[in-house]
Design a protein around this motif. Structure first.
Motif, PDB file in Angstrom:
ATOM      1  N   ARG A 104       0.834  -1.202   0.000  1.00  0.00           N
ATOM      2  CA  ARG A 104       0.000   0.000   0.000  1.00  0.00           C
ATOM      3  C   ARG A 104       0.871   1.255   0.000  1.00  0.00           C
ATOM      4  O   ARG A 104       0.933   1.988   0.991  1.00  0.00           O
ATOM      5  CB  ARG A 104      -0.927  -0.018   1.213  1.00  0.00           C
ATOM      6  CG  ARG A 104      -1.856  -1.232   1.177  1.00  0.00           C
ATOM      7  CD  ARG A 104      -2.880  -1.250   2.273  1.00  0.00           C
ATOM      8  NE  ARG A 104      -3.784  -2.370   2.091  1.00  0.00           N
ATOM      9  CZ  ARG A 104      -4.893  -2.563   2.779  1.00  0.00           C
ATOM     10  NH1 ARG A 104      -5.253  -1.708   3.711  1.00  0.00           N
ATOM     11  NH2 ARG A 104      -5.668  -3.605   2.543  1.00  0.00           N
ATOM     12  N   ASN A 163     -13.614   2.661  -2.065  1.00  0.00           N
ATOM     13  CA  ASN A 163     -13.864   3.303  -0.775  1.00  0.00           C
ATOM     14  C   ASN A 163     -12.773   4.312  -0.418  1.00  0.00           C
ATOM     15  O   ASN A 163     -11.894   4.028   0.401  1.00  0.00           O
ATOM     16  CB  ASN A 163     -13.978   2.255   0.334  1.00  0.00           C
ATOM     17  CG  ASN A 163     -15.136   2.581   1.276  1.00  0.00           C
ATOM     18  OD1 ASN A 163     -15.516   3.737   1.426  1.00  0.00           O
ATOM     19  ND2 ASN A 163     -15.676   1.567   1.911  1.00  0.00           N
ATOM     20  N   PRO A 164     -12.805   5.497  -1.035  1.00  0.00           N
ATOM     21  CA  PRO A 164     -11.849   6.526  -0.637  1.00  0.00           C
ATOM     22  C   PRO A 164     -12.140   7.014   0.773  1.00  0.00           C
ATOM     23  O   PRO A 164     -13.267   6.926   1.261  1.00  0.00           O
ATOM     24  CB  PRO A 164     -12.091   7.638  -1.661  1.00  0.00           C
ATOM     25  CG  PRO A 164     -13.519   7.456  -2.069  1.00  0.00           C
ATOM     26  CD  PRO A 164     -13.753   5.965  -2.046  1.00  0.00           C
ATOM     27  N   VAL A 165     -11.110   7.512   1.418  1.00  0.00           N
ATOM     28  CA  VAL A 165     -11.266   7.977   2.799  1.00  0.00           C
ATOM     29  C   VAL A 165     -11.875   9.378   2.803  1.00  0.00           C
ATOM     30  O   VAL A 165     -11.489  10.254   2.040  1.00  0.00           O
ATOM     31  CB  VAL A 165      -9.900   7.987   3.515  1.00  0.00           C
ATOM     32  CG1 VAL A 165     -10.027   8.621   4.901  1.00  0.00           C
ATOM     33  CG2 VAL A 165      -9.363   6.562   3.639  1.00  0.00           C
ATOM     34  N   TYR A 166     -12.875   9.570   3.669  1.00  0.00           N
ATOM     35  CA  TYR A 166     -13.470  10.874   3.914  1.00  0.00           C
ATOM     36  C   TYR A 166     -13.060  11.350   5.296  1.00  0.00           C
ATOM     37  O   TYR A 166     -12.897  10.545   6.216  1.00  0.00           O
ATOM     38  CB  TYR A 166     -15.002  10.796   3.863  1.00  0.00           C
ATOM     39  CG  TYR A 166     -15.594  10.753   2.476  1.00  0.00           C
ATOM     40  CD1 TYR A 166     -16.030  11.910   1.851  1.00  0.00           C
ATOM     41  CD2 TYR A 166     -15.728   9.537   1.800  1.00  0.00           C
ATOM     42  CE1 TYR A 166     -16.582  11.872   0.589  1.00  0.00           C
ATOM     43  CE2 TYR A 166     -16.273   9.496   0.529  1.00  0.00           C
ATOM     44  CZ  TYR A 166     -16.699  10.663  -0.070  1.00  0.00           C
ATOM     45  OH  TYR A 166     -17.242  10.624  -1.327  1.00  0.00           O
ATOM     46  N   LEU A 167     -12.905  12.659   5.422  1.00  0.00           N
ATOM     47  CA  LEU A 167     -12.683  13.240   6.742  1.00  0.00           C
ATOM     48  C   LEU A 167     -14.008  13.754   7.287  1.00  0.00           C
ATOM     49  O   LEU A 167     -14.642  14.625   6.690  1.00  0.00           O
ATOM     50  CB  LEU A 167     -11.663  14.386   6.667  1.00  0.00           C
ATOM     51  CG  LEU A 167     -10.214  13.992   6.404  1.00  0.00           C
ATOM     52  CD1 LEU A 167      -9.331  15.231   6.314  1.00  0.00           C
ATOM     53  CD2 LEU A 167      -9.694  13.060   7.502  1.00  0.00           C
ATOM     54  N   SER A 219     -10.763  10.175   9.894  1.00  0.00           N
ATOM     55  CA  SER A 219     -10.846   9.400   8.661  1.00  0.00           C
ATOM     56  C   SER A 219     -12.004   8.415   8.734  1.00  0.00           C
ATOM     57  O   SER A 219     -12.111   7.633   9.688  1.00  0.00           O
ATOM     58  CB  SER A 219      -9.536   8.637   8.432  1.00  0.00           C
ATOM     59  OG  SER A 219      -8.474   9.530   8.215  1.00  0.00           O
ATOM     60  N   SER A 220     -12.871   8.444   7.735  1.00  0.00           N
ATOM     61  CA  SER A 220     -14.033   7.570   7.702  1.00  0.00           C
ATOM     62  C   SER A 220     -14.198   7.015   6.289  1.00  0.00           C
ATOM     63  O   SER A 220     -13.618   7.539   5.330  1.00  0.00           O
ATOM     64  CB  SER A 220     -15.303   8.331   8.111  1.00  0.00           C
ATOM     65  OG  SER A 220     -15.150   8.925   9.377  1.00  0.00           O
ATOM     66  N   VAL A 221     -14.978   5.949   6.167  1.00  0.00           N
ATOM     67  CA  VAL A 221     -15.299   5.381   4.868  1.00  0.00           C
ATOM     68  C   VAL A 221     -16.807   5.207   4.769  1.00  0.00           C
ATOM     69  O   VAL A 221     -17.518   5.190   5.772  1.00  0.00           O
ATOM     70  CB  VAL A 221     -14.602   4.020   4.645  1.00  0.00           C
ATOM     71  CG1 VAL A 221     -13.097   4.186   4.590  1.00  0.00           C
ATOM     72  CG2 VAL A 221     -14.984   3.028   5.731  1.00  0.00           C
ATOM     73  N   LYS A 250     -19.978   3.147   4.538  1.00  0.00           N
ATOM     74  CA  LYS A 250     -20.238   1.809   5.054  1.00  0.00           C
ATOM     75  C   LYS A 250     -21.272   1.073   4.209  1.00  0.00           C
ATOM     76  O   LYS A 250     -22.129   1.670   3.566  1.00  0.00           O
ATOM     77  CB  LYS A 250     -20.730   1.899   6.501  1.00  0.00           C
ATOM     78  CG  LYS A 250     -19.687   2.452   7.467  1.00  0.00           C
ATOM     79  CD  LYS A 250     -20.232   2.532   8.882  1.00  0.00           C
ATOM     80  CE  LYS A 250     -19.186   3.088   9.842  1.00  0.00           C
ATOM     81  NZ  LYS A 250     -19.704   3.204  11.228  1.00  0.00           N
ATOM     82  N   THR A 301     -16.726  -3.549  10.713  1.00  0.00           N
ATOM     83  CA  THR A 301     -17.074  -2.340  11.465  1.00  0.00           C
ATOM     84  C   THR A 301     -16.798  -2.457  12.951  1.00  0.00           C
ATOM     85  O   THR A 301     -16.784  -1.438  13.654  1.00  0.00           O
ATOM     86  CB  THR A 301     -18.560  -1.989  11.258  1.00  0.00           C
ATOM     87  OG1 THR A 301     -19.370  -3.089  11.700  1.00  0.00           O
ATOM     88  CG2 THR A 301     -18.853  -1.703   9.789  1.00  0.00           C
TER      89      THR A 301
END
Length: 314
Positions: free
Chosen positions: A77, A170-174, A179-181, A183, A236
Motif C-alpha cells: 500500500r 472506498n476513498p477515505v473521507y474526513l 478518517s471515515s469510509v 459503510k 465495522t
C-alpha cells in the motif's frame, strides 16, 4: 538467489509489511523497502533498456537494488506520487512522468515474482470485473446491480429485497477531522432519490447469512477462517468477532484457483457469506487485503507462507 533482494513497496507505516520483512531478515533474505511517495526526494532510479533487456538500480537512503536481480516484489500500500513544491500544471506533468517512468520500471522487472503485480491489482480491484469473473469461476454470486438510475435501483430492490448498498471503491473521507469510509448498509425503495443519478452505485441482494468466511490465498496455500458476529459488515467492529479455522466446501478451492488464474494473482483475500443452508456466497476478493490479524487470532502460519513465496522456496 542468495544475493537477490525482495522489494517491498509500501508506505512507512504498514505493520503487516513490517512482520513480513522481519521474517525475511531472519532468513537472511535481503530486503529493499521503498515507497513511491518518497520519489524523487529520497528515492531515485536509473534504468537502461538495451539489447540485454532492463538493467539499472533503485536507490533508497539505506539500500540499493539491482533491477536485474530482484527475486520478488511485494506490492502492498504505497502512497502516491506528490510534488507539492510545483504549481498545479507542472505537478500534474511530474506525477504522470513518475507514474509511467518509475512505475513502469517497477512493473517490468525481469524474472521477478510479483505479489501481486500492480497492474493485476488494478484490474482485480474493479468490482464489476471481480463479480463477473466470480460467476465464470463457478462461485455463487448474489444478484447485483450497478446503476446511476434511481428507477432501476427501485425496481431492483423491489425484485430482490432485502438489498444492501456497497461503494464500488472506498476513498477515505474526513468527518469532523476523523478518517471515515462509506459503510455497507441495507437500503429500501423509499431511500432511493434523485441523488442516485449523480454517479454509479452498487446494489446487491443481501444474503441471509449465519457467518462470514475470509479465505486468504498465498501462492498455493489456502487459509480459511470463519468469522462469527451479528454484524452486516464484520469489519465495522472487530471486538465482536470470533474466529474458527475451517475447511472450504467442495468446489470452492477449484473456483478460487480459476479466479486467481484469470487475474494472474498469487495473493488474494476472499470474502464469503455463509448462507443458512451452508453454501458460501462470493462477495469480493481484495488483491491487497489484510491478513496478519488472522494469524494472531488463529495461529495459522501465514507469515511463513508469504515469506516462502517471496523467498521463492515454494
Amino acid at each position: 538467489m542468495s544475493d537477490s533482494p525482495v522489494l517491498v513497496v509500501t508506505s512507512l507505516h504498514d505493520p503487516t509489511a513490517d512482520v513480513v520483512i522481519r521474517e525475511l531478515h531472519d532468513r537472511d533474505v535481503p530486503v529493499v523497502r521503498l515507497d513511491s511517495g518518497d520519489f524523487p526526494a529520497t528515492l531515485s532510479v536509473e534504468a537502461e533498456i538495451n539489447e540485454h533487456g532492463l538493467r539499472g538500480r533503485l536507490h533508497t537512503p539505506s539500500r540499493t537494488a539491482d533491477l536485474a536481480y530482484v527475486r520478488a516484489l511485494y506490492y502492498r500500500r504505497p502512497t502516491g506520487f506528490a510534488f507539492p513544491h510545483l504549481g498545479e500544471q507542472d505537478a500534474r506533468f511530474a506525477v504522470t512522468q513518475a507514474r509511467y517512468g518509475l512505475g513502469g520500471v517497477v512493473a517490468s522487472l525481469p524474472g521477478c515474482l510479483y505479489v501481486n503485480h500492480p497492474h493485476r491489482i488494478g484490474d482485480a480491484e474493479f468490482k464489476p470485473a471481480g463479480l463477473t469473473t466470480a460467476v465464470d469461476a463457478g462461485f455463487l454470486v448474489p444478484p447485483t446491480l450497478i446503476t446511476s438510475s434511481p428507477d432501476a435501483a427501485r425496481q431492483f430492490i423491489k425484485a430482490h429485497g432485502p438489498v444492501i448498498y456497497k461503494p464500488l471503491s472506498n476513498p477515505v473521507y474526513l468527518v469532523d477531522g476523523v478518517s471515515s469510509v462509506v459503510k455497507v448498509a441495507e437500503v429500501a425503495e423509499a431511500d432511493i432519490d434523485d441523488a442516485v443519478a449523480g454517479t454509479a452505485h452498487l446494489f446487491q441482494q443481501r444474503v441471509a447469512k449465519v457467518a462470514d468466511v475470509r479465505v486468504t490465498v498465498i501462492g498455493g496455500q489456502v487459509f480459511c477462517v470463519r468469522i462469527d458476529s451479528d454484524l452486516l459488515d464484520w469489519r465495522t467492529d472487530y471486538s465482536r468477532l470470533t474466529y474458527t479455522v475451517v475447511e472450504a466446501p467442495p468446489g470452492i478451492r477449484p473456483a478460487i484457483h480459476r479466479y486467481m488464474n484469470r487475474f494472474r494473482l498469487v495473493f488474494g483475500a476472499f470474502d464469503f457469506a455463509v448462507g443458512e443452508d451452508g453454501r458460501w456466497w462470493f462477495l469480493e476478493c481484495n488483491p491487497s487485503g489484510q491478513w496478519h490479524w488472522l494469524e494472531t487470532e488463529t495461529g495459522l502460519p501465514m507469515t511463513a507462507a508469504l515469506a516462502d513465496l517471496l523467498e521463492r522456496t515454494s
